[in-house]
Enzyme design. Structure first.
Site, mmCIF file in Angstrom:
data_model
loop_
_atom_site.group_PDB
_atom_site.id
_atom_site.type_symbol
_atom_site.label_atom_id
_atom_site.label_comp_id
_atom_site.label_asym_id
_atom_site.label_seq_id
_atom_site.Cartn_x
_atom_site.Cartn_y
_atom_site.Cartn_z
ATOM 1 N N ARG A 22 0.847 -1.186 0.000
ATOM 2 C CA ARG A 22 0.000 0.000 0.000
ATOM 3 C C ARG A 22 0.888 1.244 0.000
ATOM 4 O O ARG A 22 1.942 1.270 0.624
ATOM 5 C CB ARG A 22 -0.921 0.029 1.229
ATOM 6 C CG ARG A 22 -2.045 -0.987 1.194
ATOM 7 C CD ARG A 22 -3.075 -0.645 0.124
ATOM 8 N NE ARG A 22 -4.235 -1.529 0.146
ATOM 9 C CZ ARG A 22 -4.353 -2.619 -0.612
ATOM 10 N NH1 ARG A 22 -3.352 -2.968 -1.424
ATOM 11 N NH2 ARG A 22 -5.453 -3.348 -0.567
ATOM 12 N N HIS A 41 -0.457 -0.146 -10.106
ATOM 13 C CA HIS A 41 -1.101 -1.110 -9.210
ATOM 14 C C HIS A 41 -1.496 -2.378 -9.969
ATOM 15 O O HIS A 41 -2.660 -2.794 -9.970
ATOM 16 C CB HIS A 41 -2.336 -0.486 -8.541
ATOM 17 C CG HIS A 41 -2.699 -1.161 -7.250
ATOM 18 N ND1 HIS A 41 -3.260 -0.493 -6.186
ATOM 19 C CD2 HIS A 41 -2.587 -2.457 -6.853
ATOM 20 C CE1 HIS A 41 -3.487 -1.344 -5.190
ATOM 21 N NE2 HIS A 41 -3.087 -2.547 -5.583
#
Length: 306
Positions: free
Chosen positions: A221, A269
């Site tokens: 993250r 991502h």
């Protein structure tokens, strides 16, 4: 049995069809505001309204491994939260992590830059013993990554909250062993869950413990990393570079300093994507197990945050 689907940013119909095939006698619907109460939910980035209207859910299944965003919502205490424990993601993560490490170790980014300039170049081969790799977070994904790296003969270290034992990996655990773990690594791969304890864990102090010329691969993250500290360590030369797949704000804002930094590789991502068919099969098996009164792998401990 009623299963409701609420998967923002994804087409819900294929999920609905998949679960209807798995449970032909069940009602499977795509959630809309005001929808009837359901027994089970399959969710990704649901709004707070969803859980406000579904207080009697037996379980909510998250279509990903990370549940930090989900745990920010108010969810009834009686609703179990279950994450995906693999569903095809661990092999993707291992591929991506090994590619990032090898690209840096073999200086393939440097060769690529030279070729773009029309230069035929040579770099002295590096010794693997000089590039110990550390994996932060040894869950399903982290363990798969650590095991994959041992195949390439890198010294591999791992760090987790609780003790783990993995063949070929030097395992460290707990806050007391974090600094020793970081100091033993030149390349660091982050696969930690995001919790209040791990937010901002990759900062000037901790990243500064890596061996000189360190390299960061962040696949967990964006909020694990203090952006300004990472940029400062790159600009000072203590860190040689970084591969970043996750960010505090996604998509990464156009003006962010990561985009054009010569030592940073940005990817959108994409290190491990949810595979729908594998996920439906896994979730369906877990729904069936819960219906039989059995426990399931991947149930989230709300206190720990994963």
């Amino acid at each position: 049995m009623h299963i409701t689907i609420c998967v923002s940013q994804q087409k819900p119909e294929p999920w609905q069809q998949g679960f209807q095939t798995a449970f032909p006698d069940a009602t499977v619907s795509v959630w809309q505001p005001g929808a009837p109460a359901a027994d089970y939910a399959v969710v990704w980035a649901p709004p707070q309204q969803f859980f406000d209207e579904q207080p009697a859910l037996k379980a909510a299944f998250n279509t990903g491994a990370g549940v930090d965003a989900l745990l920010k919502l108010r969810i009834a205490p009686g609703t179990r939260i279950v994450r995906l424990d693999d569903a095809g993601m661990s092999v993707q993560m291992a591929e991506f992590a090994c590619h990032a490490v090898i690209r840096h170790f073999r200086e393939l980014d440097g060769y690529e830059a030279d070729v773009r300039e029309g230069r035929w170049s040579y770099r002295k081969p590096r010794a693997r013993a000089d590039y110990p790799v550390g994996v932060m977070g040894l869950g399903v994904l982290g363990e798969r990554v650590a095991r994959a790296l041992t195949v390439f003969d890198f010294p591999v270290h791992g760090w987790s909250r609780s003790p783990k034992a993995i063949d070929g990996v030097t395992c460290h655990s707990g806050e007391a062993q974090l600094d020793a773990f970081l100091s033993s690594c030149r390349v660091l791969i982050n696969l930690l869950p995001l919790t209040p304890e791990t937010e901002n864990i990759l900062n000037r102090r901790t990243l500064g413990l890596l061996k000189p010329g360190g390299y960061l691969v962040n696949l967990a993250r964006g909020a694990h990393v203090v952006d300004e500290d990472l940029l400062a360590l790159l600009d000072s030369g203590h860190l040689a570079g970084a591969t970043l797949d996750v960010f505090r704000t996604e998509p990464l804002p156009a003006a962010h300093g990561f985009w054009n930094h010569l030592k940073i590789t940005v990817t959108p991502h994409t290190s491990a994507r949810t595979l729908r068919e594998e996920s439906i099969d896994q979730i369906a098996r877990k729904i069936a197990a819960l219906g039989r009164g059995e426990s399931v792998v991947g149930e989230v401990d709300r206190q720990r945050g994963y």
